[in-house]
Design an enzyme around this catalytic site. Structure first.
Site, short mmCIF file in Angstrom:
data_model
loop_
_atom_site.label_atom_id
_atom_site.label_comp_id
_atom_site.label_asym_id
_atom_site.label_seq_id
_atom_site.Cartn_x
_atom_site.Cartn_y
_atom_site.Cartn_z
N LYS A 18 0.83 -1.21 0.00
CA LYS A 18 0.00 0.00 0.00
C LYS A 18 0.86 1.25 0.00
O LYS A 18 2.04 1.24 0.40
CB LYS A 18 -0.95 0.03 1.21
N VAL A 104 10.89 -4.51 2.78
CA VAL A 104 10.66 -4.67 4.22
C VAL A 104 11.01 -3.38 4.97
O VAL A 104 11.96 -2.68 4.62
CB VAL A 104 11.54 -5.84 4.74
N ALA A 105 10.22 -3.09 6.01
CA ALA A 105 10.40 -1.89 6.84
C ALA A 105 10.52 -0.65 5.96
O ALA A 105 11.34 0.22 6.17
CB ALA A 105 11.63 -2.03 7.74
N MET A 108 5.48 0.27 3.40
CA MET A 108 4.55 -0.25 2.38
C MET A 108 3.70 -1.40 2.94
O MET A 108 3.01 -2.09 2.19
CB MET A 108 5.32 -0.68 1.14
N ALA A 109 3.78 -1.58 4.25
CA ALA A 109 2.93 -2.55 4.96
C ALA A 109 3.10 -3.99 4.49
O ALA A 109 2.13 -4.75 4.40
CB ALA A 109 1.45 -2.13 4.89
N GLY A 110 4.35 -4.38 4.22
CA GLY A 110 4.60 -5.74 3.75
C GLY A 110 4.26 -6.79 4.79
O GLY A 110 3.68 -7.83 4.47
N SER A 112 2.08 -6.53 7.19
CA SER A 112 0.61 -6.55 7.29
C SER A 112 0.01 -7.33 6.13
O SER A 112 -0.95 -8.08 6.29
CB SER A 112 0.05 -5.12 7.28
N ALA A 113 0.60 -7.14 4.93
CA ALA A 113 0.11 -7.87 3.76
C ALA A 113 0.27 -9.37 3.99
O ALA A 113 -0.64 -10.17 3.69
CB ALA A 113 0.89 -7.44 2.52
N ASP A 145 -2.80 -1.92 9.70
CA ASP A 145 -2.84 -1.95 8.23
C ASP A 145 -3.34 -3.27 7.66
O ASP A 145 -3.49 -3.40 6.45
CB ASP A 145 -1.42 -1.70 7.66
P1 ATP Z 1 4.08 -0.66 8.57
O1 ATP Z 1 2.97 -1.68 8.36
O2 ATP Z 1 4.22 -0.32 10.02
O3 ATP Z 1 4.05 0.48 7.62
P2 ATP Z 1 6.45 -1.39 7.19
O4 ATP Z 1 5.78 -1.59 5.89
O5 ATP Z 1 7.28 -0.17 7.34
O6 ATP Z 1 5.41 -1.47 8.34
P3 ATP Z 1 7.17 -4.15 7.30
O7 ATP Z 1 7.72 -4.55 6.00
O8 ATP Z 1 5.79 -4.58 7.63
O9 ATP Z 1 7.34 -2.59 7.51
O10 ATP Z 1 8.19 -4.67 8.43
C1 ATP Z 1 8.28 -4.12 9.72
C2 ATP Z 1 9.01 -5.11 10.62
O11 ATP Z 1 8.12 -6.19 10.89
C3 ATP Z 1 10.23 -5.74 9.95
O12 ATP Z 1 11.39 -5.08 10.35
C4 ATP Z 1 10.23 -7.17 10.45
O13 ATP Z 1 11.16 -7.36 11.49
C5 ATP Z 1 8.84 -7.42 11.05
N1 ATP Z 1 8.07 -8.46 10.36
C6 ATP Z 1 7.38 -9.44 10.94
N2 ATP Z 1 6.75 -10.22 10.04
C7 ATP Z 1 7.05 -9.74 8.84
C8 ATP Z 1 6.72 -10.11 7.53
N3 ATP Z 1 5.95 -11.17 7.26
N4 ATP Z 1 7.20 -9.38 6.52
C9 ATP Z 1 7.97 -8.29 6.79
N5 ATP Z 1 8.34 -7.90 8.02
C10 ATP Z 1 7.89 -8.61 9.04
#
Ligand code: ATP
Length: 333
Positions: A18, A104-105, A108-110, A112-113, A145
């Site tokens: 997202k 990751v991090a 983009m809510a990976g 959560s996806a 998310d």
């Molecule tokens: P947000 O949803 O808060 O915007 P984001 O998109 O910035 O999060 P994510 O990619 O969701 O970040 O990862 C945030 C942290 O969640 C990562 O550093 C990781 O340690 C942890 N995490 C746990 N499960 C997962 C997963 N399936 N995929 C990615 N990261 C995960």
């Protein structure tokens, strides 16, 4: 002729990333979350989450980001699967495989996806067939998310971002995402946001008329102007290099640029595929972005793409893609 139901051995769900077109951060709530008013858009960068019955709970992450993601019970996909198992009284462990293409991090809510994908895939594998509302409730327990990753499209989020109302907008938008090689932690960005502004004076957030008008018109130029993110000053404060990324994008034809969610990814809206290629080249050639991805939005939310009676990767699939994401997402460059 009678038909025999063959138990499913592997179910794969495809889930989108997202971008927040608008993210208004209100006062801190007693539960530690902030009041939010946000407009999400699901974009064509996807993770595939597969589940198959196993002797014990396990998880494998594939792809270039695998080393950044926990491969244990703390993984959001694993937590989602266990939550549904508990609710549905299921005692069958699964092995989860995530083919990860969402950075990751990155804001983009990976994660959560992946949680949304695991909920949907396990629901199918175990034949729970939860109602949409029941899945949404479980999703909201897992993270703010997660409900949007199930829903997809374009939607307004209130509360802590988990109370959703679809936005009936027009238009298909072309995005360029400038990635960063250093992640930003979402809690740290919110803390910085609180530090930068005295919370007593923060008003209740409401979606802007400019954003709603832009989405109704389907006009990318208006949408580019309406993009806004209250977390952007905090993300820039923690990673000042993002200023240069934003400037480079705007100097190279973007209609608008914004830090995506809590960052550090910067999302640029462009006119069309050709402009997206030009901008991707400019961002990488100038050295401000180590990697760039391109995608269109909105796309649909989590959906089952295969339901097979054999193990993952084998022949004998009894199902096929049960939905369509609309025009194919652009590939990363
Ligand atoms: P947000 O949803 O808060 O915007 P984001 O998109 O910035 O999060 P994510 O990619 O969701 O970040 O990862 C945030 C942290 O969640 C990562 O550093 C990781 O340690 C942890 N995490 C746990 N499960 C997962 C997963 N399936 N995929 C990615 N990261 C995960």
């Amino acid at each position: 002729m009678s038909s025999v139901a063959v138990p499913l051995q592997c179910v794969t769900a495809r889930v989108p990333a997202k971008v927040n077109l608008e993210l208004m951060v209100g006062p801190l709530r007693p539960d530690g979350f902030h009041h939010l008013a946000t407009v999400f858009q699901a974009v064509g960068l996807h993770d595939d989450v597969s589940v198959e019955p196993a002797e014990e709970w396990g998880i494998t992450i594939n792809g270039p980001y695998a080393h950044l993601v926990p491969a244990d019970g703390s993984n959001l996909a694993m937590r989602a699967a266990r939550l549904l198992a508990g609710e549905a009284g299921i005692d069958v462990p699964v092995h989860i495989t995530i083919d990860k293409d969402i950075p990751v991090a990155a804001g983009m809510a990976g994660g959560s996806a992946d949680a949304a994908g695991a909920l949907l895939a396990c629901d199918g594998l175990w034949g729970v067939w939860s109602s949409k509302t029941a899945l949404e409730e479980l999703a909201a327990q897992l993270g703010s998310d997660v409900p949007f990753a199930l829903l997809g499209g374009t939607a307004m989020g209130s509360g802590r971002g988990d109370q959703l109302a679809p936005v009936l907008g027009r238009g298909r938008y072309t995005w360029v995402f400038a990635l960063s090689d250093v992640g930003l932690s979402t809690p740290e960005v919110y803390a910085e946001c609180d530090r930068l502004r005295p919370s007593r004076r923060v008003p209740e957030p409401t979606p802007s008329a400019a954003m709603m008008t832009a989405l109704r018109s389907g006009d990318a130029v208006s949408l580019g102007r309406a993009l806004s993110n209250d977390l952007q000053p905090a993300a820039l404060s923690l990673q000042p290099r993002l200023e240069e990324v934003l400037r480079t994008g705007m100097d190279n034809g973007a209609l608008g640029g914004i830090v995506s969610g809590s960052g550090p990814t910067v999302a640029f809206l462009v006119d069309d595929t050709e402009r997206s290629l030009d901008l991707a080249v400019a961002l990488t050639a100038s050295g401000v972005a180590p990697a760039v991805k391109r995608a269109v939005g909105p796309v649909r939310g989590a959906r089952i793409i295969t339901a097979a009676s054999g193990p993952r990767g084998s022949f004998g699939s009894t199902g096929h893609e049960t939905g369509h994401a609309g025009p194919a997402g652009l590939r990363s460059s």
